[in-house]
Motif scaffolding. Structure first.
Motif, PDB file in Angstrom:
ATOM      1  N   PRO A  30      28.436 -18.939 -17.175  1.00  0.00           N
ATOM      2  CA  PRO A  30      29.707 -19.174 -17.873  1.00  0.00           C
ATOM      3  C   PRO A  30      29.664 -20.513 -18.598  1.00  0.00           C
ATOM      4  O   PRO A  30      28.834 -21.372 -18.309  1.00  0.00           O
ATOM      5  N   PRO A  31      30.581 -20.733 -19.533  1.00  0.00           N
ATOM      6  CA  PRO A  31      30.616 -22.023 -20.250  1.00  0.00           C
ATOM      7  C   PRO A  31      30.977 -23.170 -19.321  1.00  0.00           C
ATOM      8  O   PRO A  31      31.680 -22.989 -18.326  1.00  0.00           O
ATOM      9  N   ARG A  32      30.499 -24.355 -19.663  1.00  0.00           N
ATOM     10  CA  ARG A  32      30.806 -25.538 -18.850  1.00  0.00           C
ATOM     11  C   ARG A  32      32.230 -26.018 -19.071  1.00  0.00           C
ATOM     12  O   ARG A  32      32.892 -26.476 -18.138  1.00  0.00           O
ATOM     13  N   GLY A  33      32.694 -25.946 -20.309  1.00  0.00           N
ATOM     14  CA  GLY A  33      34.007 -26.475 -20.638  1.00  0.00           C
ATOM     15  C   GLY A  33      34.996 -25.384 -21.006  1.00  0.00           C
ATOM     16  O   GLY A  33      34.677 -24.196 -21.028  1.00  0.00           O
ATOM     17  N   GLY A  34      36.224 -25.825 -21.296  1.00  0.00           N
ATOM     18  CA  GLY A  34      37.244 -24.895 -21.735  1.00  0.00           C
ATOM     19  C   GLY A  34      38.052 -24.248 -20.627  1.00  0.00           C
ATOM     20  O   GLY A  34      38.928 -23.415 -20.889  1.00  0.00           O
ATOM     21  N   TRP A  35      37.803 -24.635 -19.372  1.00  0.00           N
ATOM     22  CA  TRP A  35      38.518 -24.030 -18.258  1.00  0.00           C
ATOM     23  C   TRP A  35      39.952 -24.550 -18.214  1.00  0.00           C
ATOM     24  O   TRP A  35      40.193 -25.750 -18.298  1.00  0.00           O
ATOM     25  N   GLN A  36      40.894 -23.632 -18.035  1.00  0.00           N
ATOM     26  CA  GLN A  36      42.302 -23.998 -17.966  1.00  0.00           C
ATOM     27  C   GLN A  36      42.899 -23.513 -16.648  1.00  0.00           C
ATOM     28  O   GLN A  36      42.581 -22.414 -16.178  1.00  0.00           O
ATOM     29  N   ALA A  37      43.752 -24.335 -16.063  1.00  0.00           N
ATOM     30  CA  ALA A  37      44.377 -23.977 -14.791  1.00  0.00           C
ATOM     31  C   ALA A  37      45.277 -22.769 -14.971  1.00  0.00           C
ATOM     32  O   ALA A  37      46.068 -22.700 -15.910  1.00  0.00           O
ATOM     33  N   ARG A  38      45.143 -21.806 -14.070  1.00  0.00           N
ATOM     34  CA  ARG A  38      45.969 -20.597 -14.094  1.00  0.00           C
ATOM     35  C   ARG A  38      46.994 -20.591 -12.961  1.00  0.00           C
ATOM     36  O   ARG A  38      48.122 -20.154 -13.145  1.00  0.00           O
ATOM     37  N   ALA A  39      46.574 -21.035 -11.781  1.00  0.00           N
ATOM     38  CA  ALA A  39      47.490 -20.980 -10.634  1.00  0.00           C
ATOM     39  C   ALA A  39      46.963 -21.831  -9.495  1.00  0.00           C
ATOM     40  O   ALA A  39      45.749 -22.002  -9.335  1.00  0.00           O
ATOM     41  N   GLU A  40      47.887 -22.394  -8.727  1.00  0.00           N
ATOM     42  CA  GLU A  40      47.561 -23.024  -7.453  1.00  0.00           C
ATOM     43  C   GLU A  40      47.815 -21.986  -6.364  1.00  0.00           C
ATOM     44  O   GLU A  40      48.890 -21.390  -6.316  1.00  0.00           O
ATOM     45  N   LEU A  41      46.852 -21.756  -5.516  1.00  0.00           N
ATOM     46  CA  LEU A  41      46.935 -20.695  -4.522  1.00  0.00           C
ATOM     47  C   LEU A  41      47.038 -21.272  -3.116  1.00  0.00           C
ATOM     48  O   LEU A  41      46.475 -22.335  -2.826  1.00  0.00           O
ATOM     49  N   ARG A  42      47.733 -20.578  -2.255  1.00  0.00           N
ATOM     50  CA  ARG A  42      47.831 -21.009  -0.860  1.00  0.00           C
ATOM     51  C   ARG A  42      46.533 -20.662  -0.151  1.00  0.00           C
ATOM     52  O   ARG A  42      46.117 -19.495  -0.138  1.00  0.00           O
ATOM     53  N   PRO A  43      45.847 -21.645   0.435  1.00  0.00           N
ATOM     54  CA  PRO A  43      44.570 -21.375   1.106  1.00  0.00           C
ATOM     55  C   PRO A  43      44.674 -20.276   2.161  1.00  0.00           C
ATOM     56  O   PRO A  43      43.791 -19.422   2.265  1.00  0.00           O
ATOM     57  N   GLY A  44      45.738 -20.290   2.932  1.00  0.00           N
ATOM     58  CA  GLY A  44      45.893 -19.281   3.971  1.00  0.00           C
ATOM     59  C   GLY A  44      45.988 -17.881   3.402  1.00  0.00           C
ATOM     60  O   GLY A  44      45.420 -16.926   3.950  1.00  0.00           O
ATOM     61  N   THR A  45      46.686 -17.746   2.277  1.00  0.00           N
ATOM     62  CA  THR A  45      46.831 -16.438   1.639  1.00  0.00           C
ATOM     63  C   THR A  45      45.492 -15.916   1.135  1.00  0.00           C
ATOM     64  O   THR A  45      45.173 -14.731   1.274  1.00  0.00           O
ATOM     65  N   VAL A  46      44.696 -16.806   0.538  1.00  0.00           N
ATOM     66  CA  VAL A  46      43.386 -16.404   0.029  1.00  0.00           C
ATOM     67  C   VAL A  46      42.477 -15.985   1.181  1.00  0.00           C
ATOM     68  O   VAL A  46      41.770 -14.974   1.110  1.00  0.00           O
ATOM     69  N   ARG A  47      42.486 -16.754   2.253  1.00  0.00           N
ATOM     70  CA  ARG A  47      41.653 -16.426   3.410  1.00  0.00           C
ATOM     71  C   ARG A  47      42.092 -15.106   4.042  1.00  0.00           C
ATOM     72  O   ARG A  47      41.249 -14.288   4.424  1.00  0.00           O
ATOM     73  N   GLU A  48      43.384 -14.875   4.128  1.00  0.00           N
ATOM     74  CA  GLU A  48      43.884 -13.618   4.678  1.00  0.00           C
ATOM     75  C   GLU A  48      43.449 -12.430   3.822  1.00  0.00           C
ATOM     76  O   GLU A  48      43.141 -11.351   4.342  1.00  0.00           O
ATOM     77  N   ALA A  49      43.431 -12.621   2.509  1.00  0.00           N
ATOM     78  CA  ALA A  49      42.979 -11.555   1.627  1.00  0.00           C
ATOM     79  C   ALA A  49      41.514 -11.222   1.889  1.00  0.00           C
ATOM     80  O   ALA A  49      41.115 -10.052   1.891  1.00  0.00           O
ATOM     81  N   ALA A  50      40.692 -12.257   2.118  1.00  0.00           N
ATOM     82  CA  ALA A  50      39.272 -12.037   2.387  1.00  0.00           C
ATOM     83  C   ALA A  50      39.063 -11.297   3.703  1.00  0.00           C
ATOM     84  O   ALA A  50      38.284 -10.333   3.778  1.00  0.00           O
ATOM     85  N   THR A  51      39.734 -11.740   4.749  1.00  0.00           N
ATOM     86  CA  THR A  51      39.571 -11.070   6.039  1.00  0.00           C
ATOM     87  C   THR A  51      40.163  -9.668   5.995  1.00  0.00           C
ATOM     88  O   THR A  51      39.696  -8.759   6.690  1.00  0.00           O
ATOM     89  N   GLY A  52      41.185  -9.475   5.148  1.00  0.00           N
ATOM     90  CA  GLY A  52      41.754  -8.144   5.001  1.00  0.00           C
ATOM     91  C   GLY A  52      40.774  -7.168   4.377  1.00  0.00           C
ATOM     92  O   GLY A  52      40.746  -5.979   4.739  1.00  0.00           O
ATOM     93  N   VAL A  53      39.980  -7.646   3.417  1.00  0.00           N
ATOM     94  CA  VAL A  53      38.942  -6.814   2.801  1.00  0.00           C
ATOM     95  C   VAL A  53      37.974  -6.309   3.869  1.00  0.00           C
ATOM     96  O   VAL A  53      37.641  -5.117   3.937  1.00  0.00           O
ATOM     97  N   ILE A  54      37.528  -7.224   4.712  1.00  0.00           N
ATOM     98  CA  ILE A  54      36.559  -6.874   5.750  1.00  0.00           C
ATOM     99  C   ILE A  54      37.169  -5.890   6.745  1.00  0.00           C
ATOM    100  O   ILE A  54      36.548  -4.889   7.125  1.00  0.00           O
ATOM    101  N   ALA A  55      38.397  -6.158   7.165  1.00  0.00           N
ATOM    102  CA  ALA A  55      39.054  -5.307   8.158  1.00  0.00           C
ATOM    103  C   ALA A  55      39.280  -3.903   7.616  1.00  0.00           C
ATOM    104  O   ALA A  55      39.041  -2.908   8.328  1.00  0.00           O
ATOM    105  N   GLU A  56      39.732  -3.794   6.356  1.00  0.00           N
ATOM    106  CA  GLU A  56      39.977  -2.468   5.793  1.00  0.00           C
ATOM    107  C   GLU A  56      38.684  -1.678   5.657  1.00  0.00           C
ATOM    108  O   GLU A  56      38.647  -0.477   5.960  1.00  0.00           O
TER     109      GLU A  56
END
Length: 223
Positions: A103-129
């Motif tokens: 991917p390009p080095r530059g040009g990245w723009q912030a889209r969202a700040e995410l809750r760490p717990g929510t992201v981790r729960e989504a990952a463990t949910g993938v595995i569990a399902e």
């Protein structure tokens, strides 16, 4: 120009690199990584097997270095010296196709700040399902094709409508990027690329096409 050894500017960077490479090699013993260093920053790019995304960790170097090489992840891990906060750079190898399509080095723009717990729960949910639905299959139905189709169905979903495929979230979890639930997690974008950035590294995927990185085609089985 050959750079025999890189010295890190901050304590713990060698250990962090070793941990990243160790997790990467768990998925693919013959994995390669691309090293890019400009000025005093090193980027280590990888494409962890099965996940079909790009992962990157960065570190500050003690002195400015210019480096761009693809090397064996296993040999790079062998060259890590935590006592001296340094790593020996092995000889370059013929890199896989993904290494030439970063991917390009530059040009990245912030889209969202995410809750760490929510992201981790989504990952463990993938595995569990995946495990739950696999357990419901009869033994004769648990073929590689069936499991890959099941994994792809789950991994193509987006994280809370952000456009980021769950394969990227699962990869971040597997690589240890989500190990600190208090550390900030943010989503960035540029063109078709989306980047999940944490304090320990980033996972990059393409949005809008299921998140497959360039050169996709490996089997995908969450574990």
């Amino acid at each position: 120009m050959t750079v025999p050894r890189l010295v890190f500017a901050d304590f713990g960077e060698a250990a962090g690199l070793a941990a990243f490479l160790g997790r990467l090699l768990r998925w693919e013993k013959g994995a390669a990584v691309r090293l890019q260093a400009g000025d005093s920053v090193l980027g280590v790019f990888a494409r962890p097997a099965r996940f079909e995304v790009l992962a990157v960790v960065t570190a500050r170097l003690l002195e400015p270095v210019e480096l761009d090489a693809t090397v064996s992840a296993g040999e790079l891990l062998e060259g890590v010296d935590e006592a001296s906060e340094s790593v020996r750079v092995p000889a370059a190898v013929t890199g896989p196709s993904w290494a030439g399509l970063l991917p390009p080095r530059g040009g990245w723009q912030a889209r969202a700040e995410l809750r760490p717990g929510t992201v981790r729960e989504a990952a463990t949910g993938v595995i569990a399902e995946f495990r739950e639905r696999t357990d419901r299959l009869a033994p004769e139905e648990r073929t590689r094709a069936t499991l890959d189709d099941l994994a792809e169905e789950i991994w193509r979903r987006q994280l809370n409508g952000t456009g980021l495929p769950l394969r990227a979230v699962h990869a971040a979890h597997a690589l240890g990027f989500l190990r600190d639930e208090s550390a900030p997690v943010a989503l960035y974008g540029t063109g078709p690329w989306l980047r999940l950035r944490t304090a320990y590294g980033s996972v990059i995927a393409r949005g809008g096409d299921g998140g497959r990185a360039a050169g996709a085609g490996l089997s995908v089985t969450p574990v």
